[in-house]
Write a protein that holds these residues in place. Structure first.
Motif, PDB file in Angstrom:
ATOM      1  N   PRO A  34      43.643 -14.787  20.859  1.00  0.00           N
ATOM      2  CA  PRO A  34      42.675 -13.904  20.191  1.00  0.00           C
ATOM      3  C   PRO A  34      43.279 -12.595  19.709  1.00  0.00           C
ATOM      4  O   PRO A  34      44.074 -11.969  20.398  1.00  0.00           O
ATOM      5  N   LEU A  35      42.889 -12.192  18.499  1.00  0.00           N
ATOM      6  CA  LEU A  35      43.285 -10.926  17.894  1.00  0.00           C
ATOM      7  C   LEU A  35      42.065 -10.275  17.265  1.00  0.00           C
ATOM      8  O   LEU A  35      41.094 -10.964  16.911  1.00  0.00           O
ATOM      9  N   GLU A  36      42.137  -8.961  17.091  1.00  0.00           N
ATOM     10  CA  GLU A  36      41.102  -8.273  16.324  1.00  0.00           C
ATOM     11  C   GLU A  36      41.208  -8.702  14.865  1.00  0.00           C
ATOM     12  O   GLU A  36      42.275  -9.091  14.387  1.00  0.00           O
ATOM     13  N   GLU A  37      40.061  -8.599  14.152  1.00  0.00           N
ATOM     14  CA  GLU A  37      40.036  -9.074  12.769  1.00  0.00           C
ATOM     15  C   GLU A  37      41.028  -8.323  11.879  1.00  0.00           C
ATOM     16  O   GLU A  37      41.666  -8.910  11.010  1.00  0.00           O
ATOM     17  N   ASN A  38      41.180  -6.999  12.099  1.00  0.00           N
ATOM     18  CA  ASN A  38      42.125  -6.248  11.276  1.00  0.00           C
ATOM     19  C   ASN A  38      43.567  -6.674  11.547  1.00  0.00           C
ATOM     20  O   ASN A  38      44.433  -6.627  10.671  1.00  0.00           O
ATOM     21  N   GLU A  39      43.857  -7.133  12.784  1.00  0.00           N
ATOM     22  CA  GLU A  39      45.185  -7.650  13.104  1.00  0.00           C
ATOM     23  C   GLU A  39      45.434  -8.972  12.372  1.00  0.00           C
ATOM     24  O   GLU A  39      46.546  -9.241  11.912  1.00  0.00           O
ATOM     25  N   ILE A  40      44.402  -9.791  12.277  1.00  0.00           N
ATOM     26  CA  ILE A  40      44.533 -11.070  11.576  1.00  0.00           C
ATOM     27  C   ILE A  40      44.791 -10.829  10.095  1.00  0.00           C
ATOM     28  O   ILE A  40      45.641 -11.490   9.477  1.00  0.00           O
TER      29      ILE A  40
END
Length: 376
Positions: free
Chosen positions: A243-249
């Motif tokens: 899992p990653l934050e959306e901005n990281e993706i």
């Protein structure tokens, strides 16, 4: 002998018609009717009744073999079935049941332009645009498969049913399509569709509502892409495993690295690279058109060799149904060449190979075998 029937608002003529006609003061009967629609023979029959010597009720049918049509003008299709022409007085309805053997949409989509047009132009079937009399539609289309969308954003095969209904000049489109297989392009990454539907539920506007779930493997992350809405209003949701934050993706999709990996590094883009990114839509369309690439993109990415963010040119060509080659080069003084080959053995097994010109790379050549299993 050698008759012709033409309907206002429908682009194809029924020609070469020959039949036996029987006329009485009350009924015109048409028997043993044969003719041609788009070089394909058809047969049919029917009758026209009169009231006070004026046409009253119309009821005809046409059984058509495999025929190619382009209607609406953005959809090329091949199908067979029965077309009916019914009506009372001057109110005529073109209906029927047709089986789609093959239909394709291959025009490239410019999302920005499409959204601008949708906002600035009302495409509703406002009654003020309908004449008192006109050709009505009640055409039903069914396809078990072989509805294909293949353009700059997608390569999808669908099944489903559609109905063209309403009156010229603006008939509506109703029904639902479901994806059987396919891929979509988002930020230059290829996502495999796991589930997708396109619904047409608005009788006043031809407005598709789409819902798509897709996945991609990027930098050892399994990224999930979910989008739902209409071309005028839609929402995109990104998630990943691990899992990653959306901005990281978004950072991974844009630069190939997470935001935390880029922190503290020089991520400035030169003026030349910025110009290339600003005009990328125009450049991409022209290069794909003239050189025959399946994909051509100019994207920002972080270069380990220069320690900065720069623009990168990528071209991709599908060598056959299962083998795809992608070549990338950074726009900088220290140009890095990279080549990727992807081969799909089946829906569950794939091979990817790579080569890089970076001298500091651990190995110039690399490869992976990808095994994927889905559980529901």
């Amino acid at each position: 002998q050698d008759g012709m029937v033409r309907f206002k608002g429908f682009p194809y003529d029924l020609s070469g018609i020959k039949s036996q006609l029987t006329l009485t003061p009350e009924v015109l009967s048409v028997e043993s009717l044969e003719g041609i629609l788009q070089k394909q023979s058809f047969n049919g029959g029917g009758q026209l009744t009169f009231k006070n010597l004026k046409p009253d009720n119309l009821n005809f049918f046409f059984d058509i073999g495999e025929v190619r049509l382009r209607y609406p003008d953005w959809l090329s299709s091949r199908g067979k079935g029965r077309i009916t022409v019914t009506g009372k007085g001057r109110d005529i309805t073109l209906g029927g049941e047709l089986e789609i053997l093959r239909a394709s949409y291959t025009e490239d989509i410019n999302l920005n332009e499409m959204i601008k047009k949708a906002i600035s132009k009302d495409i509703s079937m406002g009654k003020e645009t309908e004449g008192k009399h006109g050709l009505k539609f009640n055409l039903n289309f069914k396809a078990d498969d072989n509805i294909v969308v293949k353009n700059n954003l997608a390569d999808i095969e669908l099944k489903g049913f559609l109905t063209i209904a309403g009156k010229t000049p603006r008939p509506s489109l109703l029904g639902e399509l479901e994806t059987l297989r396919g891929k979509i392009i988002f930020r230059n990454d290829e996502f495999t569709i796991t589930k997708g539907t396109v619904s047409f539920n608005n009788p006043e506007k031809i407005t598709p509502y789409f819902k798509v779930n897709a996945v991609s493997e990027v930098k050892n992350y399994r990224i999930n892409f979910d989008v739902a809405g209409t071309p005028q209003s839609y929402k995109v949701r990104l998630s990943s495993d691990p899992p990653l934050e959306e901005n990281e993706i978004v950072s991974i999709l844009s630069f190939g690295y997470t935001g935390s990996e880029l922190r503290g590094k020089d991520t400035k883009i030169t003026s030349l690279e910025t110009a290339a990114l600003l005009f990328q839509d125009e450049i991409e369309n022209k290069v794909k058109k003239y050189f025959g690439f399946d994909r051509f993109r100019i994207d920002p990415y972080y270069s380990e060799s220069t320690g900065s963010t720069e623009a990168r040119v990528s071209v991709s060509k599908k060598l056959n149904e299962d083998l795809t080659a992608t070549y990338s080069r950074g726009i900088s003084k220290n140009q890095v060449d990279e080549l990727y080959l992807g081969y799909s053995f089946s829906d569950n097994i794939a091979f990817s190979g790579s080569w890089s010109s970076r001298k500091e790379a651990a190995g110039a050549f690399g490869g992976d075998v990808i095994l994927r299993y889905e559980f529901q």
